[in-house]
Scaffold this motif. Structure first.
Motif, PDB file in Angstrom:
ATOM      1  N   THR A  13       0.820  -1.221   0.000  1.00 19.97           N
ATOM      2  CA  THR A  13       0.000   0.000   0.000  1.00 19.97           C
ATOM      3  C   THR A  13       0.850   1.266   0.000  1.00 19.97           C
ATOM      4  N   GLN A  22       0.189  -2.034  -8.722  1.00 16.76           N
ATOM      5  CA  GLN A  22      -0.522  -1.355  -9.810  1.00 16.76           C
ATOM      6  C   GLN A  22      -0.070  -1.878 -11.172  1.00 16.76           C
ATOM      7  N   HIS A  48      -7.327   1.670  -5.214  1.00 14.78           N
ATOM      8  CA  HIS A  48      -6.666   1.094  -6.393  1.00 14.78           C
ATOM      9  C   HIS A  48      -7.278  -0.236  -6.826  1.00 14.78           C
TER      10      HIS A  48
END
Ligand code: NAD
Length: 253
Positions: A13, A22, A48
């Motif tokens: 994170t 990502q 996300h």
């Protein structure tokens, strides 16, 4: 292809871990991020679109539960990215012993435990991957970082051993060794050093942190994620036990 494969990124994170998570989503993987269970970490994961696994990697039972929860959340586990870590700076004579224990647990023992518990899953597809985020401090030392440097040197040894044990099952195990990357961890060190040395943050970056580097510019988390993406890709099937430096030329001298 990468589509449909399931990945767990520890410390996912923030900083390098978030960038890797990502990037793996962009590559078509289903991704869970493991981090300390704090509201802010949960929010980052949610923002996300990442599954969140709350766990403290300094605890053995959390490592076991994290693997079980990941397999349940993603319906499998093909890619393990051991990225979580933290720094503590003190001379050995003053280094807090509990901090030493926690750092060795989070940065060396947890990668071992997660690899152990995830092994039956990682070896199922014939395209499993373990990516260990070590550091240039897995090769070379700097003063006052004894626990970090010891853990990262150990992580390279674990990487090579696991690679030898995993080869027959198509599971590759590699280490990535970044130089300084602009993340919250490093921003904190820059601010600390500026204060203690009476320099500007710009001077700390250029004259202290980048002094041994050939390229005088901090890396970005996305630079590390691009290398991780390649290591995870099917094209990298023959790369295992590798220790991949992405270090601005630091170790060239
Ligand atoms: P960061 O502080 O931005 O992120 C690290 C993450 O690990 C955080 O989200 C933190 O909460 C998590 N974490 C710490 N302790 C944990 C625990 N006990 N249980 C679960 N999660 C925990 O740091 P970063 O710079 O992105 O670093 C990521 C990795 O890259 C680390 O292993 C670090 O050693 C390595 N690395 C960083 C640099 C750099 O310059 N930033 C260079 C070389 C290697």
């Amino acid at each position: 292809g990468m589509e449909g494969r399931a990945a767990l990124v520890t410390g996912g994170t923030s900083g390098i871990g978030l960038a890797i998570a990502q990037r793996l989503v962009q590559d078509g993987l289903r991704v869970a991020v493991l981090d300390l269970d704090r509201p802010q970490a949960r929010e980052v994961a949610q923002a996300h679109g990442l599954a969140f696994i709350g766990a403290d990697l300094s605890r053995r039972a959390d490592c076991r539960r994290a693997v079980d929860e990941t397999v349940a959340a993603l319906d499998g586990l093909d890619v393990l990215v051991n990225n979580a870590g933290f720094q503590h700076i003190d001379p050995i004579a003053a280094f807090p012993e509990d901090t030493w224990d926690a750092m060795l647990h989070v940065m060396l023992t947890a990668p071992f435990l997660l690899s152990k518990y995830a092994w039956p899953h990682l070896t199922r597809s014939g395209q499993g991957r373990i990516v260990n985020v070590a550091s240039i401090h897995g090769h070379v030392a700097s003063p006052f970082k004894s626990a970090y440097i010891s853990a990262k040197h150990g992580l390279i040894g674990l990487t090579r051993t696991a690679a030898l044990e995993a080869g027959e099952q198509g599971l590759t195990v590699n280490a990535i060794c970044p130089g300084y990357v602009r993340t919250p961890l490093v921003e904190g060190q820059i601010a600390d050093q500026a204060r203690t040395r009476g320099l500007t943050e710009q001077e700390v970056e250029q004259k202290v942190m980048l002094e041994p580097a050939a390229i005088k510019r901090l890396l970005n988390p996305e630079d590390i994620a691009a290398l991780a993406s390649y290591v995870v890709s099917p094209a990298a099937w023959g790369m295992t036990g590798a220790v991949l430096d992405l270090d601005l030329g630091w170790t060239a001298r």
